[in-house]
Design a protein around this motif. Structure first.
Motif, mmCIF file in Angstrom:
data_model
loop_
_atom_site.group_PDB
_atom_site.id
_atom_site.type_symbol
_atom_site.label_atom_id
_atom_site.label_comp_id
_atom_site.label_asym_id
_atom_site.label_seq_id
_atom_site.Cartn_x
_atom_site.Cartn_y
_atom_site.Cartn_z
ATOM 1 N N GLY A 106 0.803 -1.216 0.000
ATOM 2 C CA GLY A 106 0.000 0.000 0.000
ATOM 3 C C GLY A 106 0.835 1.264 0.000
ATOM 4 N N GLY A 107 0.217 2.362 -0.472
ATOM 5 C CA GLY A 107 0.866 3.669 -0.430
ATOM 6 C C GLY A 107 0.756 4.421 -1.742
ATOM 7 N N LEU A 108 0.733 3.671 -2.867
ATOM 8 C CA LEU A 108 0.738 4.330 -4.175
ATOM 9 C C LEU A 108 -0.642 4.367 -4.827
ATOM 10 C CD1 LEU A 108 3.974 2.822 -5.813
ATOM 11 C CD2 LEU A 108 3.760 4.799 -4.308
ATOM 12 N N GLU A 109 -1.588 3.573 -4.288
ATOM 13 C CA GLU A 109 -2.850 3.350 -5.007
ATOM 14 C C GLU A 109 -3.621 4.636 -5.336
ATOM 15 O OE1 GLU A 109 -1.947 1.964 -2.155
ATOM 16 O OE2 GLU A 109 -3.272 2.766 -0.620
ATOM 17 N N ASN A 110 -3.536 5.666 -4.463
ATOM 18 C CA ASN A 110 -4.269 6.903 -4.762
ATOM 19 C C ASN A 110 -3.653 7.666 -5.941
ATOM 20 O OD1 ASN A 110 -5.255 6.106 -2.219
ATOM 21 N ND2 ASN A 110 -5.934 8.195 -1.786
ATOM 22 N N LEU A 111 -2.426 7.283 -6.292
ATOM 23 C CA LEU A 111 -1.732 7.972 -7.391
ATOM 24 C C LEU A 111 -1.861 7.174 -8.694
ATOM 25 C CD1 LEU A 111 1.463 9.011 -5.375
ATOM 26 C CD2 LEU A 111 -0.547 10.406 -5.869
ATOM 27 N N SER A 112 -2.860 6.311 -8.755
ATOM 28 C CA SER A 112 -3.095 5.509 -9.952
ATOM 29 C C SER A 112 -3.384 6.374 -11.168
ATOM 30 C CB SER A 112 -4.297 4.578 -9.734
ATOM 31 O OG SER A 112 -3.985 3.567 -8.820
ATOM 32 N N PRO A 115 -0.251 10.172 -15.522
ATOM 33 C CA PRO A 115 0.671 9.917 -16.626
ATOM 34 C C PRO A 115 2.120 10.239 -16.234
ATOM 35 C CG PRO A 115 -0.923 11.651 -17.202
ATOM 36 C CD PRO A 115 -1.132 11.308 -15.767
ATOM 37 N N GLY A 116 3.062 9.753 -16.997
ATOM 38 C CA GLY A 116 4.455 10.120 -16.757
ATOM 39 C C GLY A 116 5.289 8.973 -16.238
ATOM 40 N N GLU A 117 6.542 9.280 -15.946
ATOM 41 C CA GLU A 117 7.507 8.257 -15.541
ATOM 42 C C GLU A 117 8.067 8.548 -14.149
ATOM 43 O OE1 GLU A 117 10.130 8.178 -18.937
ATOM 44 O OE2 GLU A 117 8.507 7.429 -20.205
ATOM 45 N N VAL A 118 8.708 7.541 -13.586
ATOM 46 C CA VAL A 118 9.183 7.593 -12.204
ATOM 47 C C VAL A 118 10.098 8.795 -11.916
ATOM 48 C CG1 VAL A 118 10.769 6.362 -10.626
ATOM 49 C CG2 VAL A 118 8.865 5.154 -11.702
ATOM 50 N N GLY A 119 11.077 9.038 -12.781
ATOM 51 C CA GLY A 119 12.030 10.135 -12.527
ATOM 52 C C GLY A 119 11.318 11.470 -12.425
ATOM 53 N N ALA A 120 10.484 11.763 -13.407
ATOM 54 C CA ALA A 120 9.780 13.051 -13.437
ATOM 55 C C ALA A 120 8.792 13.175 -12.283
ATOM 56 C CB ALA A 120 9.055 13.227 -14.770
ATOM 57 N N SER A 121 8.227 12.053 -11.855
ATOM 58 C CA SER A 121 7.243 12.118 -10.768
ATOM 59 C C SER A 121 7.904 12.590 -9.473
ATOM 60 C CB SER A 121 6.569 10.762 -10.568
ATOM 61 O OG SER A 121 7.464 9.843 -9.994
ATOM 62 N N ALA A 122 9.218 12.272 -9.331
ATOM 63 C CA ALA A 122 9.947 12.706 -8.135
ATOM 64 C C ALA A 122 10.409 14.159 -8.267
ATOM 65 C CB ALA A 122 11.140 11.791 -7.895
ATOM 66 N N VAL A 123 10.535 14.644 -9.485
ATOM 67 C CA VAL A 123 10.893 16.055 -9.704
ATOM 68 C C VAL A 123 9.661 16.919 -9.421
ATOM 69 C CG1 VAL A 123 11.570 17.789 -11.435
ATOM 70 C CG2 VAL A 123 12.611 15.510 -11.478
ATOM 71 N N GLN A 124 8.524 16.456 -9.938
ATOM 72 C CA GLN A 124 7.296 17.251 -9.918
ATOM 73 C C GLN A 124 6.509 17.081 -8.616
ATOM 74 O OE1 GLN A 124 6.584 19.400 -12.010
ATOM 75 N NE2 GLN A 124 4.398 19.781 -11.868
ATOM 76 N N ILE A 126 4.367 14.674 -7.884
ATOM 77 C CA ILE A 126 2.992 14.464 -8.349
ATOM 78 C C ILE A 126 2.078 14.188 -7.156
ATOM 79 C CG2 ILE A 126 3.558 13.657 -10.664
ATOM 80 C CD1 ILE A 126 3.215 10.771 -9.603
ATOM 81 N N GLY A 127 0.819 14.516 -7.338
ATOM 82 C CA GLY A 127 -0.113 14.283 -6.238
ATOM 83 C C GLY A 127 -1.530 14.165 -6.747
ATOM 84 N N ALA A 128 -2.324 13.400 -6.020
ATOM 85 C CA ALA A 128 -3.750 13.290 -6.328
ATOM 86 C C ALA A 128 -4.459 12.598 -5.177
ATOM 87 C CB ALA A 128 -3.980 12.488 -7.613
ATOM 88 N N TYR A 129 -5.710 12.960 -4.987
ATOM 89 C CA TYR A 129 -6.598 12.297 -4.032
ATOM 90 C C TYR A 129 -5.969 12.117 -2.645
ATOM 91 C CZ TYR A 129 -8.741 12.013 -8.456
ATOM 92 O OH TYR A 129 -9.236 12.391 -9.667
ATOM 93 N N GLY A 130 -5.384 13.220 -2.175
ATOM 94 C CA GLY A 130 -4.891 13.253 -0.798
ATOM 95 C C GLY A 130 -3.507 12.670 -0.578
ATOM 96 N N VAL A 131 -2.810 12.271 -1.637
ATOM 97 C CA VAL A 131 -1.456 11.711 -1.484
ATOM 98 C C VAL A 131 -0.512 12.438 -2.443
ATOM 99 C CG1 VAL A 131 -0.039 9.619 -1.703
ATOM 100 C CG2 VAL A 131 -2.376 9.443 -0.836
ATOM 101 N N VAL A 136 5.504 9.060 -0.003
ATOM 102 C CA VAL A 136 5.899 7.660 -0.167
ATOM 103 C C VAL A 136 7.367 7.490 -0.576
ATOM 104 C CG1 VAL A 136 3.679 6.539 -0.581
ATOM 105 C CG2 VAL A 136 4.769 7.795 -2.437
ATOM 106 N N ILE A 137 8.017 8.606 -0.955
ATOM 107 C CA ILE A 137 9.419 8.499 -1.375
ATOM 108 C C ILE A 137 10.313 8.364 -0.141
ATOM 109 C CG2 ILE A 137 11.367 9.796 -2.388
ATOM 110 C CD1 ILE A 137 9.408 10.872 -4.488
ATOM 111 N N ALA A 138 11.212 7.357 -0.181
ATOM 112 C CA ALA A 138 12.166 7.180 0.920
ATOM 113 C C ALA A 138 13.519 7.767 0.527
ATOM 114 C CB ALA A 138 12.330 5.700 1.236
ATOM 115 N N MET A 139 13.839 7.704 -0.763
ATOM 116 C CA MET A 139 15.137 8.184 -1.225
ATOM 117 C C MET A 139 15.119 8.372 -2.739
ATOM 118 S SD MET A 139 18.788 6.429 -0.468
ATOM 119 C CE MET A 139 18.509 5.047 -1.519
#
Ligand code: EPU
Length: 334
Positions: A106-112, A115-124, A126-131, A136-139
């Motif tokens: 669990g932890g990622l389901e609200n971000l279903s 669009p996009g890729e893992v690298g950019a999601s950590a730059v941006q 990303i967020g949706a529906y309260g998450v 969820v990022i540890a490093m």
């Protein structure tokens, strides 16, 4: 490594702008990236899935794209609930969400379905529906684009805020993210408070993360245009945060106005304000405002970036006139 000259970026931006990059390189590993760095000249733009970009014209430099793949459990301690999952920057974001849900983590389901890729999601962030990704990022693992050295960023070092990170600000262009490590839960704690998640789930008992993922997919599909059908980059604007005083005075005039209390003020949905200005479903030339979510600008077919920007500017002016609030694009304009 794949390398092209005068390469069309049409397939690499969800707004569907037919622009070219002077040089385009896709690398598959940190080793390939390190080899590439000394060859880079002039402007460099690192892209992910191109789902948050608006190209104003051809790019007279090098566009880099990570094809670093892999999703794996990086650390699992017997008896502990948390699991660390490591994903390559070039993985499609929703594939990682699907993987986590399939593994019961669990932890990622609200971000279903973002669009996009893992690298950019950590730059941006990303967020949706309260998450948000930062929850969820540890490093974050990255390569210094000058020296080619590896650096590990703890989440606190990433300066995460709403759609912001150190990688978009102080360290813009300085690092390329290669892997992101997520902290997921074996016993998921569901987050169902945002918007209409609960009503979409109905009175189902024993809700699982797979159910939440499906509900989010259904909500997104109903509200957001599919970029494969109609060019768009998701939310075009960020939701502004206003002072408490400003909020209270607006609330007198608009008692129905939705809002969220956040640190430092009150967040007002830009989509609601744009909708109130009468823009929902309207167009200027070939640039339109989505008819189900006014925060999303769409390419009605063959729109130029100038047409999109003209619509963006007109909307900002109208929102400012009606509500006295400045709204700003979330989409990165290149
Ligand atoms: N609203 C309207 N009319 C509209 C759009 C929205 O009245 O045309 C109202 C809604 O009824 C609701 C409120 O505004 O009361 C907020 O709308 P919604 O829940 O759809 O979310 P949002 O604030 O418009 C943000 C994110 C989305 C994310 C959703 C759900 C930003 C910039 N956008 O939109 O993210 O999916 O929340 O969490 O924060 C994206 O970044 O590309 C994106 C789609």
């Amino acid at each position: 490594m794949k390398e092209y000259q005068d390469y069309s970026l049409l397939k690499h931006n969800t707004f569907g702008m037919d622009v070219k990059a002077k040089r385009y390189v896709e690398y598959r590993s940190e080793r390939e990236l390190k080899r590439l760095i000394p060859t880079l000249q002039g402007e460099v733009l690192h892209i992910g899935g191109g789902s948050n970009l608006l190209f104003r014209g051809d790019f007279d430099g090098t566009v880099l794209h990570s094809a670093i793949k892999g999703i794996e459990i990086a650390e699992e301690v017997e008896g502990e609930d948390e699991v660390l999952v490591r994903a390559g920057a070039g993985e499609v974001w929703d594939d990682v969400v699907a993987w986590a849900v399939a593994h019961g983590l669990g932890g990622l389901e609200n971000l279903s379905l973002i669009p996009g890729e893992v690298g950019a999601s950590a730059v941006q962030n990303i967020g949706a529906y309260g998450v948000e990704a930062k929850d969820v990022i540890a490093m974050v693992e990255a390569i210094d684009m000058q020296r080619g050295e590896k650096r590990y960023f703890a989440t606190v070092e990433c300066d995460y805020a709403y759609r912001q990170s150190i990688f978009k600000n102080q360290l813009k262009g300085k690092y390329a993210i290669t892997y992101v490590v997520y902290r997921l839960q074996k016993t998921p704690v569901l987050k169902l408070e945002y918007g209409n998640i609960r009503s979409v789930l109905g009175d189902q008992a024993n809700v699982t993360i797979a159910d939440v993922r499906q509900a989010i997919i259904d909500i997104r599909n109903a509200k957001l245009p599919d970029p494969k059908v109609q060019g768009n980059a998701g939310s075009f604007f960020m939701n502004p945060v206003v002072s408490r005083e400003k909020f209270l005075s607006l609330q007198k005039d608009y008692p129905q106005m939705p809002y969220y209390e956040v640190e430092g003020g009150v967040k007002i949905p830009a989509g609601w304000m744009i909708d109130q200005c009468g823009w929902k479903g309207k167009a200027l030339g070939r640039a339109g405002v989505h008819d189900k979510q006014a925060l999303v600008l769409v390419n009605l077919g063959g729109a130029t970036s100038d047409e999109i920007i003209r619509l963006c500017d007109t909307i900002c002016k109208d929102v400012k006139e009606k509500f006295g609030i400045d709204i700003h694009p979330e989409v990165n304009m290149i």
